[in-house]
Motif scaffolding. Structure first.
Motif, PDB file in Angstrom:
ATOM      1  N   THR A  23       0.990  -1.234  -0.130  1.00 44.42           N
ATOM      2  CA  THR A  23       0.116  -0.148   0.061  1.00 44.42           C
ATOM      3  C   THR A  23       1.082   1.215  -0.013  1.00 44.42           C
ATOM      4  N   PRO A  24       0.628   2.012  -0.932  1.00 43.33           N
ATOM      5  CA  PRO A  24       1.456   3.137  -0.965  1.00 43.33           C
ATOM      6  C   PRO A  24       1.234   4.409  -0.018  1.00 43.33           C
ATOM      7  N   LEU A  25       2.087   5.187   0.749  1.00 42.10           N
ATOM      8  CA  LEU A  25       1.585   6.055   1.691  1.00 42.10           C
ATOM      9  C   LEU A  25       2.533   7.297   1.222  1.00 42.10           C
ATOM     10  N   ASP A  26       1.705   8.359   1.499  1.00 45.33           N
ATOM     11  CA  ASP A  26       2.440   9.967   0.810  1.00 45.33           C
ATOM     12  C   ASP A  26       2.865  10.424   2.205  1.00 45.33           C
ATOM     13  N   VAL A  27       4.160  10.646   2.027  1.00 48.84           N
ATOM     14  CA  VAL A  27       4.940  11.267   3.214  1.00 48.84           C
ATOM     15  C   VAL A  27       5.853  12.334   2.619  1.00 48.84           C
ATOM     16  N   ASP A  28       5.877  13.155   3.339  1.00 51.06           N
ATOM     17  CA  ASP A  28       6.683  14.559   3.261  1.00 51.06           C
ATOM     18  C   ASP A  28       7.553  14.722   4.464  1.00 51.06           C
ATOM     19  N   ILE A  29       8.896  14.848   3.904  1.00 53.90           N
ATOM     20  CA  ILE A  29       9.897  14.926   4.880  1.00 53.90           C
ATOM     21  C   ILE A  29      10.975  16.072   4.219  1.00 53.90           C
ATOM     22  N   PRO A  30      11.837  16.773   4.962  1.00 53.64           N
ATOM     23  CA  PRO A  30      12.951  17.835   4.367  1.00 53.64           C
ATOM     24  C   PRO A  30      13.830  16.876   3.736  1.00 53.64           C
ATOM     25  N   GLU A  31      14.297  17.444   2.654  1.00 53.45           N
ATOM     26  CA  GLU A  31      15.454  16.543   2.033  1.00 53.45           C
ATOM     27  C   GLU A  31      16.419  17.714   1.948  1.00 53.45           C
ATOM     28  N   GLN A  32      17.191  17.880   3.086  1.00 54.58           N
ATOM     29  CA  GLN A  32      18.343  18.909   3.368  1.00 54.58           C
ATOM     30  C   GLN A  32      19.305  18.433   3.682  1.00 54.58           C
ATOM     31  N   ARG A  33      20.588  18.496   3.054  1.00 50.63           N
ATOM     32  CA  ARG A  33      21.783  17.910   3.365  1.00 50.63           C
ATOM     33  C   ARG A  33      22.351  18.715   4.427  1.00 50.63           C
ATOM     34  N   ALA A  34      22.765  18.016   5.685  1.00 48.48           N
ATOM     35  CA  ALA A  34      23.356  18.913   6.808  1.00 48.48           C
ATOM     36  C   ALA A  34      24.716  19.256   6.209  1.00 48.48           C
ATOM     37  N   ALA A  35      25.231  20.395   6.970  1.00 45.56           N
ATOM     38  CA  ALA A  35      26.692  20.864   6.642  1.00 45.56           C
ATOM     39  C   ALA A  35      27.650  19.629   7.032  1.00 45.56           C
ATOM     40  N   GLY A  36      28.454  19.379   6.235  1.00 49.47           N
ATOM     41  CA  GLY A  36      29.502  18.372   6.373  1.00 49.47           C
ATOM     42  C   GLY A  36      28.833  16.748   6.362  1.00 49.47           C
ATOM     43  N   GLU A  37      27.571  16.710   5.891  1.00 45.83           N
ATOM     44  CA  GLU A  37      27.339  15.385   5.883  1.00 45.83           C
ATOM     45  C   GLU A  37      27.501  14.772   4.574  1.00 45.83           C
ATOM     46  N   PRO A  38      28.188  13.532   4.640  1.00 38.99           N
ATOM     47  CA  PRO A  38      28.859  12.865   3.584  1.00 38.99           C
ATOM     48  C   PRO A  38      27.735  12.448   2.769  1.00 38.99           C
ATOM     49  N   ALA A  39      27.783  12.557   1.301  1.00 41.08           N
ATOM     50  CA  ALA A  39      26.722  12.359   0.253  1.00 41.08           C
ATOM     51  C   ALA A  39      25.975  10.956   0.593  1.00 41.08           C
ATOM     52  N   HIS A  40      26.911   9.903   0.630  1.00 37.38           N
ATOM     53  CA  HIS A  40      26.045   8.556   0.990  1.00 37.38           C
ATOM     54  C   HIS A  40      25.468   8.397   2.383  1.00 37.38           C
ATOM     55  N   ALA A  41      25.964   9.294   3.082  1.00 39.56           N
ATOM     56  CA  ALA A  41      25.387   9.200   4.439  1.00 39.56           C
ATOM     57  C   ALA A  41      23.769  10.207   4.544  1.00 39.56           C
ATOM     58  N   TYR A  42      23.980  11.015   3.665  1.00 40.52           N
ATOM     59  CA  TYR A  42      22.590  11.890   3.410  1.00 40.52           C
ATOM     60  C   TYR A  42      21.480  11.009   2.804  1.00 40.52           C
ATOM     61  N   VAL A  43      22.026  10.390   1.717  1.00 37.20           N
ATOM     62  CA  VAL A  43      20.899   9.440   1.184  1.00 37.20           C
ATOM     63  C   VAL A  43      20.138   8.314   1.948  1.00 37.20           C
ATOM     64  N   CYS A  44      21.079   7.980   2.712  1.00 38.65           N
ATOM     65  CA  CYS A  44      20.857   6.792   3.582  1.00 38.65           C
ATOM     66  C   CYS A  44      19.826   7.296   4.731  1.00 38.65           C
ATOM     67  N   ARG A  45      20.149   8.419   5.404  1.00 38.24           N
ATOM     68  CA  ARG A  45      19.502   9.222   6.223  1.00 38.24           C
ATOM     69  C   ARG A  45      17.899   9.373   5.564  1.00 38.24           C
ATOM     70  N   VAL A  46      17.961  10.183   4.549  1.00 29.93           N
ATOM     71  CA  VAL A  46      16.313  10.508   3.789  1.00 29.93           C
ATOM     72  C   VAL A  46      15.787   9.106   3.760  1.00 29.93           C
ATOM     73  N   ALA A  47      16.401   7.960   3.130  1.00 31.48           N
ATOM     74  CA  ALA A  47      15.640   6.673   3.227  1.00 31.48           C
ATOM     75  C   ALA A  47      15.135   6.242   4.331  1.00 31.48           C
ATOM     76  N   SER A  48      15.801   6.436   5.396  1.00 31.24           N
ATOM     77  CA  SER A  48      15.493   6.231   6.914  1.00 31.24           C
ATOM     78  C   SER A  48      14.210   7.072   7.321  1.00 31.24           C
ATOM     79  N   ASP A  49      14.436   8.317   6.865  1.00 32.45           N
ATOM     80  CA  ASP A  49      13.475   9.279   7.584  1.00 32.45           C
ATOM     81  C   ASP A  49      12.036   9.140   6.866  1.00 32.45           C
ATOM     82  N   LYS A  50      12.059   8.755   5.451  1.00 37.97           N
ATOM     83  CA  LYS A  50      10.972   8.462   4.965  1.00 37.97           C
ATOM     84  C   LYS A  50      10.155   7.088   5.457  1.00 37.97           C
TER      85      LYS A  50
END
Length: 200
Positions: A23-50
């Motif tokens: 079942t699909p769910l509509d979610v809205d989370i901020p997709e903003q990379r933190a200062a100094g956050e590595p690119a790969h870590a950012y992508v993983c965090r956003v996936a987890s946040d969703k």
């Protein structure tokens, strides 16, 4: 019961290919990379946040609930190319990708009410041919770059730009099916098309 925390029709289409009900769910989370956050870590965090945002919507659901979240970003020289804000941003992204090889990082997170917490990452390398300015202008005018990480959709006209792809085609589209199938199978879901062995 599996839920997909995503508004993306592309991800819904890809997950459906695995032959699993969801079942699909509509979610809205901020997709903003933190200062100094590595690119790969950012992508993983956003996936987890969703996935976490989706699970929060199902507080009254019973045991056995699973929520899948995913994020895909284009990375060049350590910089994350998200969705272009407008045509000018899409144009700039495409011109920077022209004639270069970039990474497409796609993370998948699976969270469950019963304490399930799994994640997998797919990293693909995509090489673009040199793009003529007129080609970029025509592609931007087509509207296809809108809402696409890096300003392009590999499953669309932009496939003609790709000279080489190392990694997961479905991951570049937005949901790496091998990694997703393995995560779901490890969580106990019957996935008809999961490989018998593999690493997520």
């Amino acid at each position: 019961m599996l839920h997909l925390a995503s508004k993306s029709p592309r991800r819904r289409e890809l997950l459906a290919r695995l032959g699993v009900a969801f079942t699909p769910l509509d979610v809205d989370i901020p997709e903003q990379r933190a200062a100094g956050e590595p690119a790969h870590a950012y992508v993983c965090r956003v996936a987890s946040d969703k996935a976490a945002a989706g699970l929060a919507l199902l507080q009254d659901a019973g045991p056995g609930v699973l929520v899948l979240g995913s994020d895909t970003e284009v990375v060049l020289d350590g910089e994350v190319f998200g969705k272009p804000a407008d045509d000018a941003a899409a144009r700039e992204m495409l011109l920077r990708l022209s004639g270069r090889t970039h990474e497409v990082v796609s993370a998948v997170s699976l969270l469950g009410r019963d304490g399930v917490a799994r994640q997998a990452v797919s990293v693909s390398r995509v090489s673009f041919a040199p793009l003529l300015p007129d080609t970029v202008e025509a592609y931007v005018a087509s509207g296809e770059p809108r809402g696409k990480a890096g300003g392009y959709a590999i499953q669309g006209v932009a496939e003609a730009f790709v000279t080489r792809l190392e990694g997961s085609y479905s991951g570049v589209m937005g949901l790496p099916l091998h990694q997703t199938a393995m995560l779901l199978a490890e969580a106990g879901l019957p996935i008809p098309f999961a490989s018998a062995r593999g690493t997520a």
